[in-house]
Write an enzyme that holds these catalytic residues in place. Structure first.
Site, PDB file in Angstrom:
ATOM      1  N   GLU A   1      -3.230  -2.787  -1.639  1.00  0.00           N
ATOM      2  CA  GLU A   1      -2.115  -2.478  -0.736  1.00  0.00           C
ATOM      3  C   GLU A   1      -0.912  -3.390  -0.930  1.00  0.00           C
ATOM      4  O   GLU A   1      -0.185  -3.700   0.017  1.00  0.00           O
ATOM      5  CB  GLU A   1      -2.579  -2.476   0.723  1.00  0.00           C
ATOM      6  CG  GLU A   1      -3.579  -1.366   1.006  1.00  0.00           C
ATOM      7  CD  GLU A   1      -4.070  -1.327   2.441  1.00  0.00           C
ATOM      8  OE1 GLU A   1      -3.765  -2.266   3.212  1.00  0.00           O
ATOM      9  OE2 GLU A   1      -4.774  -0.368   2.795  1.00  0.00           O
TER      10      GLU A   1
ATOM     11  N   GLU B   1      -9.172   4.422   0.037  1.00  0.00           N
ATOM     12  CA  GLU B   1      -9.567   3.735   1.268  1.00  0.00           C
ATOM     13  C   GLU B   1      -9.143   4.604   2.427  1.00  0.00           C
ATOM     14  O   GLU B   1      -8.033   5.116   2.473  1.00  0.00           O
ATOM     15  CB  GLU B   1      -8.939   2.349   1.396  1.00  0.00           C
ATOM     16  CG  GLU B   1      -9.394   1.637   2.681  1.00  0.00           C
ATOM     17  CD  GLU B   1      -8.819   0.231   2.829  1.00  0.00           C
ATOM     18  OE1 GLU B   1      -8.693  -0.464   1.805  1.00  0.00           O
ATOM     19  OE2 GLU B   1      -8.488  -0.155   3.968  1.00  0.00           O
TER      20      GLU B   1
END
Length: 783
Positions: A150, A237
């Protein structure tokens, strides 16, 4: 619906979950062997539980990555320990149960020596290779690697990483690229289309939370560039939801991720909630397992909705596009997705009706070379949380009439129609919860090198067993991270610390021998450790700190709603300088609002503060340098017996716990109401030999009760005939400012006001620990 083996469709890559991001599996490692094996079976054993097909693990970096810090295999440059941490153990356990499971490794942060603090560096590429070499030592084959979780990526770095994998004998390892969320979720796909070198390097485009964040996940999305990339795209995810209430959203995402976005893998964060209750996301995952001393765990409904896909498919199967869609073309009615084996020897269709309001009939035919005959039907009921035992159950088989199978779908369920067999869902239950008894001690001498101490969960840094210094033989616990790591989180205080114990501990003394290895360093012991802000954004705790110069201080830390650490000095002074390489004993004692600090047996400070009434113990340092610990001891003080008759008054609303309408019948709902002094607002507390309390209404002698012994959050409490069962037993523990929390023995949820309301009549419900005032209560004694 026709399930046609000649249908086009993408290749299914599997359903998995994440151990990491971070520390969410920590306590499972310390479970008793019997219960630990049961949990592992529920996660990985084929045909038994969640039957995970992908295990994604964090490549540790000694820095907080949500709920803790995962251990690096290389704390300092060139010093490799391939046994550090527990992720190797977890991968080995997963492979032992399912040799076909795919392994994906990915970092959230990294040790600070890498690239002099720069993640996208040659050092980090070398770090990946050394991690793969460690995996090889453990006889583990890694199938996939991801970039920096991320964070913005550097395309040329992915290219260099791919080149290094090929040069070092890891050409079969596939790279998952991007792994970002929001507007950046599918940026990687566009960049791959416009950059041939990046396209060659990255094998799979991964997007996070592509069905929404912590949401209902009714709609999923990707971009045209992603869907026309010519390479697999994954929901790499997703989740972040409670193990019970997240089941329906996950069921939708599993189907709709492919229907809406063409993602061919779903990976849930996290795999288990095996963390302490003072941490955020403490009930999020597939299994809740936060009491290694009792062996208690709970398999959530999310595990079973995942099983509805994984137990009836395998990676490499093909989606059948003509046998997937929305029931009657309406999202509210539900969705269905079909899969077939490459040789057409088997197929399965997964249907979800999680938002449907009435029964529906499906007429199903089989074509295109797929087998027919008798079809098996399995389902998981999500329609009445708490009123059913969470599991996946087999229903009546289907046989065709004139070539058509007919199945009636009830609302609020997940179904699988399949030709496969051999499923045998687990039915093992865990022991009851119990309190971790004091006194507790650990010399730290008995661990092999590189292990975390029993029950300790590291939040920042790396606390591992190592050879003692200062003339002591054997092993001690040592803080190993020597440089501020490359962080994933954004906390303003990043000093290393590790915690253990119970939120219910209140009056006790924690002590430990400490040794400072370097000038300019300081050691800490922590007590009454309570709520931690999200991603380590602050901590309710008391600290005793001693530096090598002899400066000491008693500190209080707390946190704000914007996740900021606040430090307050309660007392300070100096003692003779301990210097380095010598052992000294720190002790921090709590009795009511009195806090006593001792160094080498001498009291150096006594302060009065009632900010925090209870919590865990811990060890820490004031910065990134080596400190050693030995002979931990936690001894109990005087524990008050709260038996008696009370009004139980909300700190949030100042209203009393109330049996609605003055009722005394079984099933009477529990609410909050303005204090009237009536007997329906009076409660008798009685403590049992295990340390738990019954809470009985004075008016009718009925117990505060969790209906149906449910494990579902937000269930409203009721009155019921006393049974003495865990759904009528409560741990009453000191909280902030002289208040108390009331926690269920059954499931560790707290007694809370629904929706944080201050209104008369608001329901009193169970909810995971938050530390908020709607979960704190004043006990006003009547007699």
């Amino acid at each position: 619906m026709t399930v046609d083996g000649t249908s086009s469709g993408r290749t299914f890559d599997g359903v998995g979950a994440i151990s990491g991001g971070g520390g969410n599996t920590r306590l499972l490692y310390d479970y008793p062997a019997t219960q630990r094996d049961q949990v592992l079976d529920y996660l990985f054993k084929p045909g038994y539980g969640a039957n995970l097909q992908i295990l994604k693990v964090e490549i540790g970096g000694d820095t907080n990555s949500t709920n803790g810090a995962e251990a690096s295999h290389q704390h300092t440059r060139g010093t490799v320990n391939c046994d550090a941490g527990y992720q190797w153990w977890l991968m080995e356990q997963a492979k032992a149960r399912n040799p076909g499971i795919k392994i994906l490794g990915m970092p959230w942060g990294a040790p600070g020596w890498i690239g002099n603090g720069t993640f996208h560096s040659q050092d980090m590429i070398d770090y990946y290779v050394s991690w793969l070499n460690c995996a090889k030592q453990h006889n583990l084959t890694v199938d996939y690697l991801g970039g920096w979780n991320e964070k913005d990526y550097v395309a040329s770095w992915y290219v260099s990483l791919k080149s290094a994998l090929r040069a070092n004998g890891y050409s079969s390892v596939k790279l998952v690229g991007g792994d970002n969320w929001g507007d950046n979720a599918w940026k990687i796909a566009t960049d791959m289309k416009n950059n041939n070198a990046l396209y060659d390097a990255v094998d799979i485009a991964g997007g996070h939370y592509t069905c929404g964040g912590i949401s209902a996940m009714t709609t999923c999305s990707s971009t045209s560039d992603a869907q026309t990339l010519g390479k697999p795209i994954w929901a790499s995810e997703n989740g972040s939801q409670d193990a019970e209430t997240g089941a329906a959203p996950v069921a939708r995402a599993l189907n709709r991720g492919y229907l809406d976005a063409k993602t061919t893998a779903y990976i849930n964060w996290p795999i288990v909630a095996s963390i302490y209750q003072n941490l955020d996301f403490e009930t999020v995952g597939l299994v809740n397992a936060n009491q290694p001393w009792s062996g208690n765990y709970r398999v959530g409904r999310t595990a079973w909705v995942i099983a509805q896909t994984t137990q009836f498919t395998s990676p490499g199967w093909k989606y059948l596009d003509t046998a997937g869609g929305y029931l009657a073309g309406n999202r509210v009615n539900g969705s269905y997705v079909s899969y077939a084996a490459p040789d057409k020897s088997a197929w399965s269709t997964v249907l979800e009706t999680t938002q449907a309001t009435e029964a529906q009939t499906v007429n199903l035919k089989v074509a295109g070379g797929l087998p027919g005959g008798t079809l098996r039907v399995w389902s998981t009921d999500l329609s009445q949380p708490g009123k059913d035992t969470p599991s996946m159950v087999r229903g009546a088989d289907l046989t065709a009439t004139n070539g058509t199978y007919t199945l009636t779908l009830q609302p609020g369920r997940v179904y699988t129609v399949t030709t496969t067999s051999g499923q045998l869902p687990g039915t093992v239950t865990s022991p009851q919860r119990s309190q971790l008894a004091l006194p507790y001690s650990d010399t730290f001498a008995g661990y092999s090198a590189g292990r975390e101490a029993k029950y300790f969960a590291t939040m920042n840094g790396a606390f591992e067993s190592a050879s003692c210094a200062g003339g002591r033989t054997g092993q001690c616990l040592r803080q190993m991270a020597q440089v501020q790591p490359i962080k994933w989180t954004h906390e303003n205080s990043t000093q290393p610390y590790t915690i253990m114990g119970e939120l219910g501990w209140s009056n006790y003394t924690v002590s430990s021998d400490v040794l400072l290895e370097k000038s300019g360093s300081a050691a800490e012991i922590l007590g009454r450790v309570g709520t931690q802000g999200r991603n380590n954004g602050g901590l309710n705790a008391y600290h005793l700190r001693l530096s090598d110069t002899g400066a000491w201080s008693v500190l209080k830390t707390s946190w704000t709603t914007n996740n900021t650490w606040i430090w307050t000095t309660l007392a300070s002074g100096t003692v003779s300088a301990p210097g380095t390489n010598t052992w000294h004993k720190l002790s921090l004692g709590f009795q009511g609002s009195t806090i006593t600090a001792k160094i080498d047996g001498n009291t150096v400070g006594t302060v009065t503060d009632n900010s925090f009434g209870g919590g865990l113990a811990g060890l820490g340092t004031a910065g990134y340098y080596p400190v050693q610990y030995s002979n931990l001891s936690i001894t109990p003080g005087t524990i008050p017996d709260l038996s008696g008759t009370y009004k139980i008054v909300s700190v949030r609303s100042s209203k009393a716990l109330d049996a609605s309408g003055g009722g005394t019948a079984n099933g009477t709902p529990i609410i909050q109401w303005t204090d009237t002094g009536s007997t329906n607002q009076q409660w008798r507390l009685a403590r049992n030999s295990a340390g738990y309390y019954s809470i009985t209404g004075v008016a009718g002698n009925k117990a505060l009760d969790i209906p149906f012994a449910t494990t579902s959050p937000n269930t409203q409490f009721q009155l019921w005939t006393p049974t003495g069962q865990p759904n009528q037993q409560w741990q009453i523990a000191p909280a902030d400012n002289g208040n108390f929390t009331i926690e269920s023995r059954l499931n560790a949820y707290n007694v809370a006001i629904d929706a944080n309301s201050t209104a008369d009549g608001a329901g009193i419900v169970q909810w995971p620990t938050t530390g908020a005032t709607n979960q704190q209560w004043k006990l006003v004694k009547i007699n």
